[in-house]
Design a protein around this motif. Structure first.
Motif, PDB file in Angstrom:
ATOM      1  N   LEU A  54       3.493   4.907   6.852  1.00  0.00           N
ATOM      2  CA  LEU A  54       3.361   4.655   5.418  1.00  0.00           C
ATOM      3  C   LEU A  54       4.721   4.326   4.850  1.00  0.00           C
ATOM      4  CD1 LEU A  54       4.422   7.088   3.332  1.00  0.00           C
ATOM      5  CD2 LEU A  54       2.463   8.246   4.262  1.00  0.00           C
ATOM      6  N   LEU A  63      -3.738  11.201   2.294  1.00  0.00           N
ATOM      7  CA  LEU A  63      -3.260  10.160   1.375  1.00  0.00           C
ATOM      8  C   LEU A  63      -4.010   8.881   1.543  1.00  0.00           C
ATOM      9  CD1 LEU A  63       0.585  10.709   1.558  1.00  0.00           C
ATOM     10  CD2 LEU A  63      -0.970  11.468  -0.199  1.00  0.00           C
ATOM     11  N   HIS A 121       0.853  -1.197   0.000  1.00  0.00           N
ATOM     12  CA  HIS A 121       0.000   0.000   0.000  1.00  0.00           C
ATOM     13  C   HIS A 121       0.888   1.246   0.000  1.00  0.00           C
ATOM     14  CE1 HIS A 121      -3.557  -2.467   0.610  1.00  0.00           C
ATOM     15  NE2 HIS A 121      -2.804  -3.182   1.422  1.00  0.00           N
ATOM     16  N   ARG A 130       7.230   4.919   1.728  1.00  0.00           N
ATOM     17  CA  ARG A 130       7.551   5.809   0.607  1.00  0.00           C
ATOM     18  C   ARG A 130       8.584   5.114  -0.249  1.00  0.00           C
ATOM     19  NH1 ARG A 130      10.497   9.955   1.005  1.00  0.00           N
ATOM     20  NH2 ARG A 130       9.648  11.039  -0.749  1.00  0.00           N
ATOM     21  N   GLY A 180       2.672   4.624  -0.232  1.00  0.00           N
ATOM     22  CA  GLY A 180       2.140   5.980  -0.272  1.00  0.00           C
ATOM     23  C   GLY A 180       0.834   6.180   0.460  1.00  0.00           C
ATOM     24  N   THR A 181       0.288   5.125   1.046  1.00  0.00           N
ATOM     25  CA  THR A 181      -0.986   5.211   1.748  1.00  0.00           C
ATOM     26  C   THR A 181      -0.756   4.970   3.237  1.00  0.00           C
ATOM     27  OG1 THR A 181      -2.118   4.318  -0.185  1.00  0.00           O
ATOM     28  CG2 THR A 181      -3.332   4.285   1.887  1.00  0.00           C
ATOM     29  N   VAL A 182      -1.289   5.851   4.066  1.00  0.00           N
ATOM     30  CA  VAL A 182      -1.129   5.702   5.511  1.00  0.00           C
ATOM     31  C   VAL A 182      -1.829   4.426   5.967  1.00  0.00           C
ATOM     32  CG1 VAL A 182      -1.614   6.723   7.762  1.00  0.00           C
ATOM     33  CG2 VAL A 182      -1.016   8.198   5.825  1.00  0.00           C
ATOM     34  N   GLN A 183      -1.090   3.616   6.712  1.00  0.00           N
ATOM     35  CA  GLN A 183      -1.639   2.395   7.304  1.00  0.00           C
ATOM     36  C   GLN A 183      -1.820   2.664   8.793  1.00  0.00           C
ATOM     37  OE1 GLN A 183      -2.474  -0.440   5.303  1.00  0.00           O
ATOM     38  NE2 GLN A 183      -2.189   1.305   3.932  1.00  0.00           N
ATOM     39  N   ARG A 185      -2.368  13.035   5.983  1.00  0.00           N
ATOM     40  CA  ARG A 185      -3.691  12.567   6.399  1.00  0.00           C
ATOM     41  C   ARG A 185      -4.610  12.301   5.225  1.00  0.00           C
ATOM     42  NH1 ARG A 185      -4.152  16.284  11.588  1.00  0.00           N
ATOM     43  NH2 ARG A 185      -3.208  14.832  13.027  1.00  0.00           N
TER      44      ARG A 185
END
Length: 109
Positions: A79, A109, A23, A81, A25-28, A107
């Motif tokens: 996240l 993303l 995932h 990168r 680039g997406t905040v987990q 937030r």
């Protein structure tokens, strides 16, 4: 650990890193990473995620990817990168509205 040498990860470290990389680039959120690494969703177990992220950063520092590829989003989670991603926006001072560091920019993303 250097170029071309494998990085030895525990099963939990692998599960967390796998979730982050899949995932990119997406905040987990902490809860998502707890479920991925330990199959638990207890919000009081955030320290497990923080400790594992710290260990992963240390291990990735010895690779071309670098430990900076795992970005903390304060109060939310982490996240991944890509090392080739553009730089993050400049951090706002703690007194600025919207939180600390890069969290305000991540937030959405």
């Amino acid at each position: 650990m250097g170029r071309g040498l494998p990085v030895v990860l525990s099963v939990t470290e692998f599960r967390v890193l796998d979730r982050l990389v899949r995932h990119v680039g997406t905040v987990q959120h902490f809860a998502t990473l707890l479920k991925a690494g330990w199959d638990v969703s207890d919000p009081s177990a955030r320290a497990r995620v923080k400790f594992t992220a710290s260990r992963l950063r240390g291990k990735l520092d010895a690779t071309p990817v670098g430990g900076g590829s795992i970005v903390s989003v304060r109060g939310i989670g982490y996240l991944y990168r890509s090392p080739t991603a553009p730089p993050l926006p400049a951090a706002r001072p703690p007194s600025a509205p919207g939180g600390y560091g890069h969290a305000h920019a991540l937030r959405g993303l």
